[in-house]
Design a protein around this motif. Structure first.
Motif, PDB file in Angstrom:
ATOM      1  N   PHE A 115      -6.164  -5.786   3.204  1.00 51.57           N
ATOM      2  CA  PHE A 115      -5.104  -4.751   2.458  1.00 51.57           C
ATOM      3  C   PHE A 115      -5.510  -4.962   1.059  1.00 51.57           C
ATOM      4  CE2 PHE A 115      -3.101  -6.132   6.382  1.00 51.57           C
ATOM      5  CZ  PHE A 115      -2.637  -5.290   6.694  1.00 51.57           C
ATOM      6  N   ASN A 116      -5.402  -3.762   0.248  1.00 51.69           N
ATOM      7  CA  ASN A 116      -5.498  -3.719  -1.326  1.00 51.69           C
ATOM      8  C   ASN A 116      -4.176  -4.374  -2.060  1.00 51.69           C
ATOM      9  OD1 ASN A 116      -7.745  -2.403  -0.960  1.00 51.69           O
ATOM     10  ND2 ASN A 116      -7.032  -0.451  -0.638  1.00 51.69           N
ATOM     11  N   ASP A 117      -2.826  -4.594  -1.389  1.00 50.54           N
ATOM     12  CA  ASP A 117      -1.862  -5.046  -2.038  1.00 50.54           C
ATOM     13  C   ASP A 117      -1.342  -6.254  -1.216  1.00 50.54           C
ATOM     14  OD1 ASP A 117       0.955  -3.794  -0.880  1.00 50.54           O
ATOM     15  OD2 ASP A 117      -0.933  -2.454  -0.532  1.00 50.54           O
ATOM     16  N   ILE A 118      -0.704  -7.047  -2.126  1.00 51.85           N
ATOM     17  CA  ILE A 118      -0.164  -8.311  -1.480  1.00 51.85           C
ATOM     18  C   ILE A 118       1.077  -7.950  -0.596  1.00 51.85           C
ATOM     19  CG2 ILE A 118       1.291  -9.111  -3.460  1.00 51.85           C
ATOM     20  CD1 ILE A 118       0.331 -11.791  -2.547  1.00 51.85           C
ATOM     21  N   GLU A 119       1.915  -7.016  -1.132  1.00 49.31           N
ATOM     22  CA  GLU A 119       2.750  -6.783  -0.292  1.00 49.31           C
ATOM     23  C   GLU A 119       2.843  -6.147   1.144  1.00 49.31           C
ATOM     24  OE1 GLU A 119       2.622  -5.363  -3.263  1.00 49.31           O
ATOM     25  OE2 GLU A 119       3.992  -6.625  -4.522  1.00 49.31           O
ATOM     26  N   SER A 120       1.505  -5.437   1.298  1.00 49.42           N
ATOM     27  CA  SER A 120       1.385  -4.906   2.635  1.00 49.42           C
ATOM     28  C   SER A 120       0.887  -6.102   3.554  1.00 49.42           C
ATOM     29  CB  SER A 120       0.278  -3.913   2.406  1.00 49.42           C
ATOM     30  OG  SER A 120       0.900  -2.775   1.881  1.00 49.42           O
ATOM     31  N   ALA A 121       0.006  -7.029   2.831  1.00 52.25           N
ATOM     32  CA  ALA A 121      -0.542  -8.087   3.602  1.00 52.25           C
ATOM     33  C   ALA A 121       0.388  -8.922   3.965  1.00 52.25           C
ATOM     34  CB  ALA A 121      -1.419  -8.738   2.473  1.00 52.25           C
ATOM     35  N   LEU A 122       1.557  -9.193   3.075  1.00 51.17           N
ATOM     36  CA  LEU A 122       2.665 -10.154   3.602  1.00 51.17           C
ATOM     37  C   LEU A 122       3.320  -9.661   4.556  1.00 51.17           C
ATOM     38  CD1 LEU A 122       3.851 -11.591  -0.009  1.00 51.17           C
ATOM     39  CD2 LEU A 122       2.785 -13.007   2.010  1.00 51.17           C
ATOM     40  N   GLN A 123       3.421  -8.236   4.563  1.00 52.86           N
ATOM     41  CA  GLN A 123       4.516  -7.676   5.619  1.00 52.86           C
ATOM     42  C   GLN A 123       3.574  -7.814   7.108  1.00 52.86           C
ATOM     43  OE1 GLN A 123       5.366  -3.691   4.941  1.00 52.86           O
ATOM     44  NE2 GLN A 123       6.401  -3.190   6.935  1.00 52.86           N
ATOM     45  N   TYR A 124       2.317  -7.421   7.107  1.00 52.76           N
ATOM     46  CA  TYR A 124       1.669  -7.521   8.186  1.00 52.76           C
ATOM     47  C   TYR A 124       1.211  -8.821   8.823  1.00 52.76           C
ATOM     48  CZ  TYR A 124      -2.232  -6.534  11.605  1.00 52.76           C
ATOM     49  OH  TYR A 124      -2.816  -6.452  12.916  1.00 52.76           O
ATOM     50  N   PHE A 125       1.316 -10.036   7.896  1.00 53.83           N
ATOM     51  CA  PHE A 125       1.250 -11.146   8.105  1.00 53.83           C
ATOM     52  C   PHE A 125       2.298 -11.453   8.994  1.00 53.83           C
ATOM     53  CE2 PHE A 125       2.394 -15.647   7.818  1.00 53.83           C
ATOM     54  CZ  PHE A 125       1.151 -16.358   7.867  1.00 53.83           C
ATOM     55  N   GLU A 126       3.958 -11.191   8.629  1.00 49.34           N
ATOM     56  CA  GLU A 126       5.031 -11.607   9.418  1.00 49.34           C
ATOM     57  C   GLU A 126       4.960 -10.767  10.680  1.00 49.34           C
ATOM     58  OE1 GLU A 126       6.792 -13.932   8.704  1.00 49.34           O
ATOM     59  OE2 GLU A 126       6.076 -13.909   6.779  1.00 49.34           O
ATOM     60  N   GLU A 127       4.366  -9.263  10.600  1.00 46.89           N
ATOM     61  CA  GLU A 127       4.466  -8.693  11.829  1.00 46.89           C
ATOM     62  C   GLU A 127       3.535  -9.347  12.979  1.00 46.89           C
ATOM     63  OE1 GLU A 127       3.427  -4.682  10.950  1.00 46.89           O
ATOM     64  OE2 GLU A 127       5.155  -4.330   9.781  1.00 46.89           O
ATOM     65  N   LEU A 128       2.259  -9.511  12.452  1.00 47.13           N
ATOM     66  CA  LEU A 128       1.075 -10.229  13.407  1.00 47.13           C
ATOM     67  C   LEU A 128       1.588 -11.460  13.968  1.00 47.13           C
ATOM     68  CD1 LEU A 128      -1.452  -9.887  14.746  1.00 47.13           C
ATOM     69  CD2 LEU A 128      -2.790 -10.530  12.863  1.00 47.13           C
ATOM     70  N   THR A 129       2.244 -12.321  13.073  1.00 44.64           N
ATOM     71  CA  THR A 129       2.768 -13.678  13.571  1.00 44.64           C
ATOM     72  C   THR A 129       3.715 -13.404  14.794  1.00 44.64           C
ATOM     73  OG1 THR A 129       2.463 -14.718  11.351  1.00 44.64           O
ATOM     74  CG2 THR A 129       4.131 -15.679  12.823  1.00 44.64           C
ATOM     75  N   THR A 130       4.728 -12.607  14.711  1.00 48.33           N
ATOM     76  CA  THR A 130       5.660 -12.273  15.549  1.00 48.33           C
ATOM     77  C   THR A 130       5.001 -11.621  16.878  1.00 48.33           C
ATOM     78  OG1 THR A 130       7.333 -11.697  13.908  1.00 48.33           O
ATOM     79  CG2 THR A 130       7.798 -10.888  16.257  1.00 48.33           C
ATOM     80  N   LYS A 131       4.193 -10.862  16.788  1.00 47.42           N
ATOM     81  CA  LYS A 131       3.359 -10.152  17.823  1.00 47.42           C
ATOM     82  C   LYS A 131       2.703 -11.272  18.665  1.00 47.42           C
ATOM     83  CE  LYS A 131       0.039  -6.556  18.716  1.00 47.42           C
ATOM     84  NZ  LYS A 131      -0.911  -5.575  18.161  1.00 47.42           N
ATOM     85  N   LEU A 132       1.810 -12.213  18.100  1.00 45.60           N
ATOM     86  CA  LEU A 132       0.815 -13.225  18.649  1.00 45.60           C
ATOM     87  C   LEU A 132       1.667 -14.240  19.226  1.00 45.60           C
ATOM     88  CD1 LEU A 132      -1.885 -13.505  16.164  1.00 45.60           C
ATOM     89  CD2 LEU A 132      -2.021 -12.379  18.342  1.00 45.60           C
ATOM     90  N   LYS A 133       2.902 -14.546  18.610  1.00 50.40           N
ATOM     91  CA  LYS A 133       3.862 -15.599  19.033  1.00 50.40           C
ATOM     92  C   LYS A 133       4.513 -14.942  20.454  1.00 50.40           C
ATOM     93  CE  LYS A 133       4.842 -18.657  15.122  1.00 50.40           C
ATOM     94  NZ  LYS A 133       5.677 -19.165  14.373  1.00 50.40           N
ATOM     95  N   LEU A 134       4.620 -13.868  20.528  1.00 50.26           N
ATOM     96  CA  LEU A 134       5.239 -13.194  21.838  1.00 50.26           C
ATOM     97  C   LEU A 134       4.377 -13.037  23.003  1.00 50.26           C
ATOM     98  CD1 LEU A 134       7.333 -10.096  20.340  1.00 50.26           C
ATOM     99  CD2 LEU A 134       8.199 -12.058  21.478  1.00 50.26           C
ATOM    100  N   TYR A 135       3.156 -12.916  22.708  1.00 52.92           N
ATOM    101  CA  TYR A 135       1.969 -13.097  23.495  1.00 52.92           C
ATOM    102  C   TYR A 135       1.907 -14.271  24.076  1.00 52.92           C
ATOM    103  CZ  TYR A 135       0.521  -8.178  22.466  1.00 52.92           C
ATOM    104  OH  TYR A 135       0.150  -6.902  22.150  1.00 52.92           O
TER     105      TYR A 135
END
Length: 115
Positions: A72-92
């Motif tokens: 990502f080019n900005d930290i806000e998008s990276a932090l948002q994706y960090f949370e989304e990916l964490t949720t997704k991987l924990k569900l798997y």
């Protein structure tokens, strides 16, 4: 098990670990001539067992983009994706199956032994 390094160089660029949990890591990436963070990389954490032992790793250049890791080019998008990916991987990962009060039986049932 060896954990991810907090600082290292990859492809000639400095990586600094900014945030992590048990399934996702977020690195700040500097430039060729600067340590200043210019990009943010959110990576799935892999467990490897190779000649260096059991250790955590981030995707190789070949894996990156084919797996859920992104830059990502900005930290806000990276932090948002960090949370989304964490949720997704924990569900798997699902819920560990625990069977209590059941004893294992070592004998083979004859009608299924020929399968």
């Amino acid at each position: 098990m060896k954990r991810l390094k907090e600082r290292f160089r990859k492809n000639g660029l400095p990586y600094t670990l900014l945030k992590r949990n048990e399934v996702v890591a977020m690195y700040g990436i500097g430039g060729t001539y600067t340590e200043k963070i210019l990009h943010w990389e959110v990576c799935k954490i892999y467990i490897r067992n190779d000649k260096y032992g059991i250790r955590e790793s981030i995707p190789s250049n070949e894996q990156f983009g084919r797996d859920p890791s992104r830059c990502f080019n900005d930290i806000e998008s990276a932090l948002q994706y960090f949370e989304e990916l964490t949720t997704k991987l924990k569900l798997y990962q699902g819920v560990p199956k625990v069977v209590s009060g059941v004893q294992e039986k070592d004998e083979v049932v004859s009608e299924f032994s020929s399968i």
